[in-house]
Structure formats: C-alpha cells, structure tokens
Write an enzyme that holds these catalytic residues in place. Structure first.
Site, mmCIF file in Angstrom:
data_model
loop_
_atom_site.group_PDB
_atom_site.id
_atom_site.type_symbol
_atom_site.label_atom_id
_atom_site.label_comp_id
_atom_site.label_asym_id
_atom_site.label_seq_id
_atom_site.Cartn_x
_atom_site.Cartn_y
_atom_site.Cartn_z
ATOM 1 N NE ARG A 51 -1.569 -2.433 2.795
ATOM 2 C CZ ARG A 51 -1.689 -3.429 2.277
ATOM 3 N NH1 ARG A 51 -2.925 -3.891 1.767
ATOM 4 N NH2 ARG A 51 -0.814 -4.453 2.559
ATOM 5 C CB THR A 52 3.461 2.344 2.286
ATOM 6 O OG1 THR A 52 2.762 1.881 3.557
ATOM 7 C CG2 THR A 52 4.142 3.948 2.690
ATOM 8 C CE LYS A 80 26.882 -3.515 -6.521
ATOM 9 N NZ LYS A 80 27.299 -2.368 -7.567
ATOM 10 N NE ARG A 101 7.042 0.798 4.976
ATOM 11 C CZ ARG A 101 5.975 0.160 4.842
ATOM 12 N NH1 ARG A 101 5.883 -1.087 4.651
ATOM 13 N NH2 ARG A 101 4.960 0.814 5.152
ATOM 14 C CG HIS A 129 3.600 3.777 8.662
ATOM 15 N ND1 HIS A 129 3.759 4.634 7.469
ATOM 16 C CD2 HIS A 129 3.172 2.372 8.194
ATOM 17 C CE1 HIS A 129 3.345 3.960 6.639
ATOM 18 N NE2 HIS A 129 3.239 2.860 6.737
HETATM 19 N N1 CP Z 1 -0.039 -0.189 5.810
HETATM 20 C C1 CP Z 1 1.019 -0.370 5.314
HETATM 21 O O1 CP Z 1 2.074 0.297 5.761
HETATM 22 O O2 CP Z 1 1.032 -1.265 4.363
HETATM 23 P P1 CP Z 1 2.297 -1.753 3.468
HETATM 24 O O3 CP Z 1 3.269 -2.566 4.181
HETATM 25 O O4 CP Z 1 1.658 -2.722 2.313
HETATM 26 O O5 CP Z 1 2.906 -0.483 2.710
#
Ligand code: CP
Length: 310
Positions: A51-52, A80, A101, A129
């Site tokens: 999603r993110t 590496k 991320r 998050h």
């Molecule tokens: N909610 C969320 O962070 O989903 P993903 O891990 O799929 O990005």
C-alpha cells in the site's frame, strides 16, 4: 533552507493537521492535478510494502511527477555495503522528494539530516509511520465527522506497531480515550504509556475482547502481529492469534463504530467482518492516496490555494 521533511507528525498542531486533511479532501474530489510536472519523486523501500509504496507512487503520478526508486534493496548497491548516508546523498542528486521505508528506527531522521531534499518517512522499523497516520486521521475525521473526544481501541501488536505509536502521538491534541488490548508480550511499551501520562491522555489496558468490550468504541484499530519483528518464532506462534475479530462480536457496538486496520491483515479480522457496515479498512487504504498527495505537496511547499487552482 527550511527542511520540510516529514519524519514524525507527533508535534504537528491542530491547524497543521487540519490543513493537510483539507488538502487530502481536495484530492479526493479530484486526484489528478498536474502540480508536479518536471519533478521527480524517489521511493526507496528497504522493507516490503504494498500500500504505502504503490499509493505514494500513484500519488506522484497523479500529480504529474516522474517516479524512480526500488522496492528490493538487494538489487541496489546497499547490498554491496553502500551506507544509507551515501545512498541518500546519491538519490538527492536525482530527486526532488525522497519517500523512504527502512527497517531501522531513526533511519528517516538520519536521512533528513544528511540531505536538503525532503524525506518522507514511510515507516522506520517499529518506530513511526506518519503517512499512515495522516490517512488514519483522514479516515477518522471522514467517518466520525470530527477528531475530538473519541474512544479509540487499539488491538493486537501494540509493542512493535509503528502505526499505533504514530496515531497515539498525533491524537494528543484531540482529547482521546484509548483502550489498549494486547497480549502481555505485545503490550503498549512503557515509553508510550508515559507519553500518555505526560500529555494527559486517558488510557485503559484490558485483555478481554468480546461484544461487551466493544460497546462504547468509536474506532476499533486492529493490527497484525508482525512475524518479522520476532527473534523467537515460538513466541510469535504463541501470540499470533490472541485477538481475532469476528462479525458476531459487532452486535452491540455503536452504529457508527468503524474498524480500521493499516493492512496487511493475516488472521486478526475474519473475512465475515468485511461485509459489515463497520468495516472501513479498504476505504481507509484508498484514503492513503489522497493523504499522500497532500504530503508530497506539503514537503514541496504547495498549499491548499495552489491545489484548488490546479
Ligand atoms: N499499511 C502499510 O504500511 O501497508 P504496506 O506495508 O503494504 O505498505
């Protein structure tokens, strides 16, 4: 130059949150607005995501930007031995915004300190998050008509759940009452309970989870027990199914109670819940697109007036 990175939204004022949510509402009305033609958005995902990453990339595309990046760090020079600092400095040569991320807590903060290009934290380990929180706040405001004075139940993995930690902190100005429901091994960390005490946020902890428990709940925030955060898989097996929501548990809850979940789910919400009017997790994920369009605009200094004109 002011660094407009979004590492955490815990300190955002009510006005700032309202402004971002209003921007997201504009994008819900009309997602395609070519505000970022000629810009490049980089998405660096050192941890898996559906999603993110995809919603950030869709957001960038709908705003007219180009997208570069990776979803598998094994295919990059970090495999590496290239350091995060060097990777960020390199990508800063190519992109106007970096969405990242990372599996390490604090990685986004660190990245924001080694570049002038705005960093958007798309999740750092079990820490925070913030873009998820923005879409959670959007979903709460949209379904409840307000953010103030709500009973918010948080269920599942409260120890490692970065979406939980982010949401808890961002709600501090809205007089919430939290109920934490988790197995002992995954209960809310002391630092967040201390945060609640310091901020005057009411919270209760309980272990029961049935139709009586949910009677006065406005938002039921379910979370997955995250296998990837456990070093001892036996412990994961012991706790993974501790709290499972079934449709028959919703018979006594408030008419407008909504179930949120950052997704992915594994086993914690049974499929029969999906048809309930209380289920909101798929719409919640859809709201992620609008919230992330707003966040990308915000870090580039684009405000609501400019968005309305586009
Ligand atoms: N909610 C969320 O962070 O989903 P993903 O891990 O799929 O990005």
């Amino acid at each position: 130059m002011e660094n407009r990175s979004i590492v955490s939204i815990a300190d955002y004022s009510r006005e700032k949150i309202q402004s971002l949510l209003d921007m997201a509402a504009e994008f819900e009305q009309k997602p395609n607005r070519k505000l970022l033609e000629g810009k490049v958005v980089a998405t660096l995902f050192f941890e898996p995501s559906t999603r993110t990453r995809l919603s950030f990339e869709t957001a960038a595309n709908r705003l007219g930007a180009r997208v570069i990046g990776f979803s598998d760090p094994k295919a990059t020079s970090s495999s590496k031995g290239e350091t995060l600092k060097d990777t960020i400095k390199m990508v800063s040569n190519y992109a106007d915004v970096i969405v990242m991320r990372h599996y390490l807590e604090g990685a986004a903060q660190y990245a924001s300190e080694v570049t002038d290009v705005p960093i958007i934290n798309a999740g750092d380990g079990s820490n925070l998050h913030p873009s998820q929180t923005m879409l959670d706040l959007y979903s709460i405001r949209k379904t409840q008509g307000k953010l103030d004075d709500l009973n918010i139940y948080m269920v599942g993995d409260l120890k490692y759940g970065r979406t939980i930690h982010s949401l808890l902190m961002s709600m501090r100005k809205y007089n919430p009452t939290f109920t934490f429901i988790a197995p002992k091994e995954l209960e809310m960390p002391e630092e967040y309970k201390l945060y609640c005490k310091e901020q005057g946020i009411r919270y209760h902890e309980r272990q029961d989870f049935d139709e009586e428990t949910l009677r006065d709940c406005d938002i039921l925030y379910m979370t997955r027990v995250q296998r990837e955060r456990f070093s001892d898989l036996m412990e994961y097996e012991r706790v993974k199914d501790a709290y499972i929501l079934r449709a028959d548990m919703l018979s006594k809850c408030r008419p407008n109670m909504k179930i949120l979940h950052p997704l992915p789910r594994v086993n914690e919400i049974q499929y029969d819940v999906d048809d309930s009017p209380h289920a909101y997790y798929f719409q919640q994920a859809q709201n992620g697109l609008y919230a992330r369009e707003a966040l990308i605009c915000d870090v580039l200094g684009i405000g609501i007036e400019e968005i309305k004109k586009a």
